[in-house]
Design a protein around this motif. Structure first.
Motif, PDB file in Angstrom:
ATOM      1  N   ASP A  62       9.325   0.909   8.474  1.00  0.00           N
ATOM      2  CA  ASP A  62       9.848  -0.448   8.658  1.00  0.00           C
ATOM      3  C   ASP A  62       8.692  -1.453   8.566  1.00  0.00           C
ATOM      4  O   ASP A  62       8.273  -2.027   9.553  1.00  0.00           O
ATOM      5  CB  ASP A  62      10.550  -0.531  10.016  1.00  0.00           C
ATOM      6  N   ASP A  63       8.194  -1.620   7.339  1.00  0.00           N
ATOM      7  CA  ASP A  63       6.985  -2.441   7.147  1.00  0.00           C
ATOM      8  C   ASP A  63       6.973  -2.912   5.690  1.00  0.00           C
ATOM      9  O   ASP A  63       6.886  -2.094   4.764  1.00  0.00           O
ATOM     10  CB  ASP A  63       5.755  -1.572   7.450  1.00  0.00           C
ATOM     11  N   LEU A  64       7.064  -4.204   5.494  1.00  0.00           N
ATOM     12  CA  LEU A  64       7.109  -4.737   4.127  1.00  0.00           C
ATOM     13  C   LEU A  64       5.792  -4.565   3.381  1.00  0.00           C
ATOM     14  O   LEU A  64       5.750  -4.701   2.156  1.00  0.00           O
ATOM     15  CB  LEU A  64       7.478  -6.226   4.152  1.00  0.00           C
ATOM     16  N   ALA A  65       4.716  -4.251   4.098  1.00  0.00           N
ATOM     17  CA  ALA A  65       3.417  -4.063   3.450  1.00  0.00           C
ATOM     18  C   ALA A  65       3.288  -2.665   2.852  1.00  0.00           C
ATOM     19  O   ALA A  65       2.305  -2.352   2.185  1.00  0.00           O
ATOM     20  CB  ALA A  65       2.291  -4.303   4.458  1.00  0.00           C
ATOM     21  N   VAL A  66       4.292  -1.812   3.114  1.00  0.00           N
ATOM     22  CA  VAL A  66       4.272  -0.419   2.672  1.00  0.00           C
ATOM     23  C   VAL A  66       5.318  -0.247   1.562  1.00  0.00           C
ATOM     24  O   VAL A  66       6.393  -0.840   1.615  1.00  0.00           O
ATOM     25  CB  VAL A  66       4.563   0.513   3.870  1.00  0.00           C
ATOM     26  N   ASP A  67       5.000   0.583   0.564  1.00  0.00           N
ATOM     27  CA  ASP A  67       5.855   0.718  -0.622  1.00  0.00           C
ATOM     28  C   ASP A  67       7.332   0.965  -0.301  1.00  0.00           C
ATOM     29  O   ASP A  67       8.207   0.214  -0.728  1.00  0.00           O
ATOM     30  CB  ASP A  67       5.289   1.764  -1.604  1.00  0.00           C
ATOM     31  N   ASN A  68       7.606   1.995   0.475  1.00  0.00           N
ATOM     32  CA  ASN A  68       9.014   2.333   0.712  1.00  0.00           C
ATOM     33  C   ASN A  68       9.703   1.313   1.614  1.00  0.00           C
ATOM     34  O   ASN A  68      10.905   1.076   1.479  1.00  0.00           O
ATOM     35  CB  ASN A  68       9.156   3.756   1.260  1.00  0.00           C
ATOM     36  N   ARG A  95       0.851  -1.184   0.000  1.00  0.00           N
ATOM     37  CA  ARG A  95       0.000   0.000   0.000  1.00  0.00           C
ATOM     38  C   ARG A  95       0.889   1.237   0.000  1.00  0.00           C
ATOM     39  O   ARG A  95       2.072   1.160   0.348  1.00  0.00           O
ATOM     40  CB  ARG A  95      -0.940   0.008   1.199  1.00  0.00           C
ATOM     41  N   GLN A  96       0.291   2.363  -0.398  1.00  0.00           N
ATOM     42  CA  GLN A  96       1.022   3.629  -0.393  1.00  0.00           C
ATOM     43  C   GLN A  96       1.388   3.988   1.029  1.00  0.00           C
ATOM     44  O   GLN A  96       0.528   3.995   1.912  1.00  0.00           O
ATOM     45  CB  GLN A  96       0.142   4.714  -1.017  1.00  0.00           C
ATOM     46  N   GLY A  97       2.658   4.280   1.261  1.00  0.00           N
ATOM     47  CA  GLY A  97       3.111   4.666   2.589  1.00  0.00           C
ATOM     48  C   GLY A  97       2.814   6.119   2.888  1.00  0.00           C
ATOM     49  O   GLY A  97       2.370   6.884   2.023  1.00  0.00           O
ATOM     50  N   GLY A  98       3.094   6.517   4.105  1.00  0.00           N
ATOM     51  CA  GLY A  98       2.890   7.903   4.519  1.00  0.00           C
ATOM     52  C   GLY A  98       4.187   8.663   4.636  1.00  0.00           C
ATOM     53  O   GLY A  98       4.208   9.786   5.132  1.00  0.00           O
ATOM     54  N   ALA A  99       5.273   8.058   4.168  1.00  0.00           N
ATOM     55  CA  ALA A  99       6.591   8.653   4.387  1.00  0.00           C
ATOM     56  C   ALA A  99       6.758   9.942   3.597  1.00  0.00           C
ATOM     57  O   ALA A  99       6.329  10.062   2.457  1.00  0.00           O
ATOM     58  CB  ALA A  99       7.682   7.664   3.987  1.00  0.00           C
TER      59      ALA A  99
END
Ligand code: MN
Length: 256
Positions: A217-223, A184-188
């Protein structure tokens, strides 16, 4: 069916960008395409379109024998004018990239690369945005081959209306790619600051700096996925509505 797909290729780094050249070269083995790309770099112009200036279009010979046009506008301009005026048939796919630098987290919003795919999707075409997550010493060869294979898979399966894919490919060597993660799109956010400087006449000006996205630090997030050398594929849609909040807002009885 041995018919070759027909692809519209664009980018936001400009028609001379190595990432665009690598993508076109890889695709030429399996598809016909037309390149319609900005004359100059348009990174971070988002979904801007040109309304108050003329759009100049010139033939570009760099992709011969495939047709190419150089547009002095934005990535969204390129897709719009390609579909509405320049192409003589409908593309099976709109492909944007390969961008120099990742488009993850909040960057997705500013990205001209992603916006070109958004525009393709708005106009009703299957669309992909592809980025390589480095700004230095890019080697686009694996990313181009992966994108070629993914494009054929997307053409085979199709995407629902209004949905397009944002693909980020880690800049590691091919052997070090850990796999593919649907994210999913991250919030970074970018770590960014304004450099305060003085011009030769002593007047103050500012220059926005900072290129690295903070990593979640989450593999479910794009970055987070690309940071761990996974290819990140995020399905995006341009309908920005939060449907689950409509009922709540109605219950507020907002009145005139
Ligand atoms: Mn760019």
């Amino acid at each position: 069916v041995s018919e070759r797909p027909y692809i519209l290729i664009t980018n936001d780094d400009g028609i001379q960008a190595p990432g665009l050249m690598a993508l076109a070269r890889a695709l030429s083995e399996v598809a016909d395409f037309t390149v319609v790309a900005p004359a100059s770099e348009q990174s971070a112009v988002g979904h801007a379109i040109t309304l108050s200036d003329p759009l100049r279009v010139s033939d570009y010979k760099g992709f011969s024998p495939q047709t190419a046009f150089m547009v002095d506008g934005t990535p969204a301009d390129c897709v719009k004018i390609a579909i509405r005026s320049l192409l003589d048939r409908e593309p099976d796919l709109v492909l944007s990239g390969i961008n120099l630098g990742g488009n993850t987290g909040i960057n997705t919003i500013y990205s001209g690369t992603v916006s070109a795919a958004t525009e393709g999707s708005i106009l009703g075409y299957t669309s992909l945005a592809v980025s390589l997550t480095t700004f230095t010493d890019p080697d686009f060869s694996y990313a181009a081959r992966f994108t070629r294979a993914l494009s054929l898979l997307v053409l085979e399966h199709g995407l629902p209306p209004g949905v397009f894919l944002n693909v980020n490919i880690p800049a590691c060597s091919e052997e070090d790619v850990a796999g593919v993660m649907i994210t999913r799109q991250g919030g970074a956010l970018y770590r960014e600051e304004f450099d305060r400087r003085h011009d030769p006449r002593g007047r103050v000006y500012y220059w926005l700096t900072g290129q690295e996205v903070e990593v979640e630090d989450d593999l479910a997030v794009d970055n987070g996925a690309v940071q761990k050398n996974y290819i990140s594929i995020t399905p995006l849609h341009f309908d920005l509505t939060r449907y689950d909040l409509q009922e709540e807002l109605r219950s507020w009885n907002i009145h005139t």
